[in-house]
Design a protein around this motif. Structure first.
Motif, PDB file in Angstrom:
ATOM      1  N   MET A  99       0.873  -1.175   0.000  1.00 58.78           N
ATOM      2  CA  MET A  99       0.000   0.000   0.000  1.00 58.78           C
ATOM      3  C   MET A  99       0.909   1.224   0.000  1.00 58.78           C
ATOM      4  SD  MET A  99      -2.951   0.979   2.752  1.00 58.78           S
ATOM      5  CE  MET A  99      -3.599  -0.676   2.857  1.00 58.78           C
ATOM      6  N   PRO A 100       1.523   1.521  -1.170  1.00 60.91           N
ATOM      7  CA  PRO A 100       2.653   2.461  -1.187  1.00 60.91           C
ATOM      8  C   PRO A 100       2.318   3.884  -0.769  1.00 60.91           C
ATOM      9  CG  PRO A 100       2.059   1.767  -3.416  1.00 60.91           C
ATOM     10  CD  PRO A 100       1.272   0.903  -2.477  1.00 60.91           C
ATOM     11  N   GLU A 101       1.049   4.277  -0.855  1.00 61.20           N
ATOM     12  CA  GLU A 101       0.730   5.642  -0.431  1.00 61.20           C
ATOM     13  C   GLU A 101       0.483   5.741   1.073  1.00 61.20           C
ATOM     14  OE1 GLU A 101      -1.974   7.738  -2.880  1.00 61.20           O
ATOM     15  OE2 GLU A 101      -0.667   7.477  -4.616  1.00 61.20           O
ATOM     16  N   GLY A 102       0.444   4.597   1.747  1.00 61.13           N
ATOM     17  CA  GLY A 102       0.256   4.618   3.197  1.00 61.13           C
ATOM     18  C   GLY A 102       1.586   4.835   3.898  1.00 61.13           C
ATOM     19  N   VAL A 103       1.633   5.831   4.744  1.00 57.55           N
ATOM     20  CA  VAL A 103       2.862   6.137   5.476  1.00 57.55           C
ATOM     21  C   VAL A 103       2.486   6.332   6.939  1.00 57.55           C
ATOM     22  CG1 VAL A 103       4.854   7.675   5.682  1.00 57.55           C
ATOM     23  CG2 VAL A 103       3.736   7.386   3.450  1.00 57.55           C
ATOM     24  N   SER A 104       3.217   5.682   7.829  1.00 52.62           N
ATOM     25  CA  SER A 104       2.998   5.978   9.244  1.00 52.62           C
ATOM     26  C   SER A 104       4.231   6.659   9.819  1.00 52.62           C
ATOM     27  CB  SER A 104       2.643   4.720  10.039  1.00 52.62           C
ATOM     28  OG  SER A 104       3.737   3.858  10.138  1.00 52.62           O
ATOM     29  N   LEU A 105       3.978   7.510  10.797  1.00 53.01           N
ATOM     30  CA  LEU A 105       5.052   8.178  11.536  1.00 53.01           C
ATOM     31  C   LEU A 105       5.115   7.480  12.887  1.00 53.01           C
ATOM     32  CD1 LEU A 105       7.081  10.559  11.691  1.00 53.01           C
ATOM     33  CD2 LEU A 105       5.227  11.933  12.663  1.00 53.01           C
ATOM     34  N   ASP A 106       6.209   6.769  13.117  1.00 53.72           N
ATOM     35  CA  ASP A 106       6.333   5.896  14.286  1.00 53.72           C
ATOM     36  C   ASP A 106       7.298   6.509  15.293  1.00 53.72           C
ATOM     37  OD1 ASP A 106       4.746   4.246  12.770  1.00 53.72           O
ATOM     38  OD2 ASP A 106       6.333   2.801  12.295  1.00 53.72           O
ATOM     39  N   THR A 107       6.839   6.624  16.527  1.00 52.88           N
ATOM     40  CA  THR A 107       7.655   7.200  17.597  1.00 52.88           C
ATOM     41  C   THR A 107       7.769   6.188  18.722  1.00 52.88           C
ATOM     42  OG1 THR A 107       6.843   9.408  17.068  1.00 52.88           O
ATOM     43  CG2 THR A 107       7.854   9.121  19.228  1.00 52.88           C
ATOM     44  N   MET A 108       8.981   5.953  19.195  1.00 50.44           N
ATOM     45  CA  MET A 108       9.190   5.089  20.354  1.00 50.44           C
ATOM     46  C   MET A 108       9.896   5.875  21.440  1.00 50.44           C
ATOM     47  SD  MET A 108      10.349   1.541  18.557  1.00 50.44           S
ATOM     48  CE  MET A 108      10.169   2.104  16.857  1.00 50.44           C
ATOM     49  N   THR A 109       9.365   5.790  22.661  1.00 52.21           N
ATOM     50  CA  THR A 109      10.072   6.341  23.812  1.00 52.21           C
ATOM     51  C   THR A 109      10.190   5.241  24.854  1.00 52.21           C
ATOM     52  OG1 THR A 109       8.022   7.168  24.785  1.00 52.21           O
ATOM     53  CG2 THR A 109       9.271   8.705  23.417  1.00 52.21           C
ATOM     54  N   PHE A 110      11.077   5.448  25.831  1.00 50.93           N
ATOM     55  CA  PHE A 110      11.475   4.370  26.724  1.00 50.93           C
ATOM     56  C   PHE A 110      11.436   4.859  28.171  1.00 50.93           C
ATOM     57  CE2 PHE A 110      13.439   4.040  22.572  1.00 50.93           C
ATOM     58  CZ  PHE A 110      12.978   2.796  22.172  1.00 50.93           C
ATOM     59  N   GLU A 111      10.763   4.092  28.987  1.00 44.07           N
ATOM     60  CA  GLU A 111      10.563   4.452  30.387  1.00 44.07           C
ATOM     61  C   GLU A 111      11.318   3.453  31.257  1.00 44.07           C
ATOM     62  OE1 GLU A 111       6.732   4.536  33.479  1.00 44.07           O
ATOM     63  OE2 GLU A 111       6.414   4.144  31.344  1.00 44.07           O
ATOM     64  N   ASP A 112      12.244   3.960  32.059  1.00 51.25           N
ATOM     65  CA  ASP A 112      13.055   3.101  32.923  1.00 51.25           C
ATOM     66  C   ASP A 112      12.202   2.586  34.080  1.00 51.25           C
ATOM     67  OD1 ASP A 112      14.921   1.872  34.505  1.00 51.25           O
ATOM     68  OD2 ASP A 112      16.333   3.542  34.516  1.00 51.25           O
ATOM     69  N   LEU A 113      12.050   1.269  34.189  1.00 45.00           N
ATOM     70  CA  LEU A 113      11.259   0.678  35.264  1.00 45.00           C
ATOM     71  C   LEU A 113      12.133   0.217  36.426  1.00 45.00           C
ATOM     72  CD1 LEU A 113       8.839  -1.553  33.123  1.00 45.00           C
ATOM     73  CD2 LEU A 113       8.399   0.736  34.031  1.00 45.00           C
ATOM     74  N   GLY A 114      13.433   0.426  36.328  1.00 53.47           N
ATOM     75  CA  GLY A 114      14.356  -0.069  37.353  1.00 53.47           C
ATOM     76  C   GLY A 114      14.662  -1.540  37.128  1.00 53.47           C
ATOM     77  N   ASP A 115      15.625  -2.068  37.860  1.00 54.83           N
ATOM     78  CA  ASP A 115      15.995  -3.494  37.763  1.00 54.83           C
ATOM     79  C   ASP A 115      16.343  -3.903  36.334  1.00 54.83           C
ATOM     80  OD1 ASP A 115      15.549  -3.925  40.471  1.00 54.83           O
ATOM     81  OD2 ASP A 115      13.445  -4.496  40.170  1.00 54.83           O
ATOM     82  N   GLY A 116      16.842  -2.973  35.524  1.00 52.95           N
ATOM     83  CA  GLY A 116      17.220  -3.306  34.147  1.00 52.95           C
ATOM     84  C   GLY A 116      16.040  -3.526  33.220  1.00 52.95           C
ATOM     85  N   ARG A 117      14.873  -3.105  33.660  1.00 51.46           N
ATOM     86  CA  ARG A 117      13.689  -3.288  32.807  1.00 51.46           C
ATOM     87  C   ARG A 117      13.223  -1.942  32.266  1.00 51.46           C
ATOM     88  NH1 ARG A 117       9.586  -4.756  35.683  1.00 51.46           N
ATOM     89  NH2 ARG A 117       8.489  -6.062  34.193  1.00 51.46           N
TER      90      ARG A 117
END
Lengths: 161, 161
Positions: A99-117
């Motif tokens: 579906m070449p005309e379909g474009v998504s803008l993808d954002t990832m953010t990261f939340e520190d939960l402690g204990d390496g998670r």
């Protein structure tokens, strides 16, 4: 009690009530930096992305701010560009070439939960509610859940350092 | 009657009623290909973008699918990546570095009006109505109208071939 900490939550995949976006939330036994690496290092990316049972091959890949990518998976092509890559935020575009005309803008953010998670918050924004609802009903959840389970296994194996 | 054809319409700048997007429509005495060039060739771009009275300088620029750009204008930085560049469609990301977490997904398509004239349809999609309304009330219309008037003059001068 300990088992609750060891078990990774399933991904939640939700339609935004106000805008044509999908929100995905998923906890990982990983640092933010490892999760950015999993999404920007092509050799790692091919080992976990998408549903089980398919091979992913990289066509081209420059996983830096201003770079771009194209890969093939299950006979389909996918491409986009990296708007922003840093240790705490990833913003990129994404097109399924079916579906070449379909474009998504993808954002990832990261939340520190402690204990390496770390809790990953991912948002895919598209241009219409119709397109968003089409994505949600496409079976995308299978690929997402399979993929993150493969990523869990890679993390457990120490593949991300 | 002839004067109606010679006069270029003013840009219309409208909030989408359903999604957090801004739609801009503007007619030009240009082909689609010239309008794509005006947005992707850095030497042309700096000659028309933005409000009157400021100098635009290019930091880096690769105006192809998968490329990226950064420029400075009036002491401010702007950057993004080119998701898709072709003769009839342009899709790119955009960030004003004064608000680095704000990213818009900008799509331009081109409608042939005949007689060498083309209607440009531009859409800027952002992640919230609040961000969209903030953009609309930021005075962006001045830069848009000034910029397109400069582009009209470049086209009339034959700067785009």
């Amino acid at each position: 009690m300990t088992s609750t900490h060891q078990q990774q939550a399933e991904a939640t995949i939700e339609a935004d009530p106000a805008v044509p976006a999908i929100h995905i939330t998923r906890d990982f036994a990983a640092t933010a930096s490892q999760l950015v690496m999993a999404h920007t290092d092509p050799e790692l990316f091919v080992r976990w992305i998408g549903p089980n049972g398919y091979v992913t091959t990289i066509d081209h890949w420059d996983g830096r701010t201003g770079g771009s990518y194209r890969y093939e998976h299950a006979g389909q092509g996918f491409h986009g560009c990296f708007h922003h890559v840093s240790d705490d935020r990833l913003v990129q575009t994404f097109t399924w070439e079916g579906m070449p005309e379909g474009v998504s803008l993808d954002t990832m953010t990261f939340e520190d939960l402690g204990d390496g998670r770390t809790r990953m918050h991912a948002t895919s924004l598209v241009g219409s509610f119709e397109a968003r609802d089409g994505m949600l009903s496409s079976g995308m959840d299978v690929g997402i859940r399979d993929g993150y389970a493969k990523l869990d296994a890679l993390l457990a194996d120490g593949a991300l350092g």
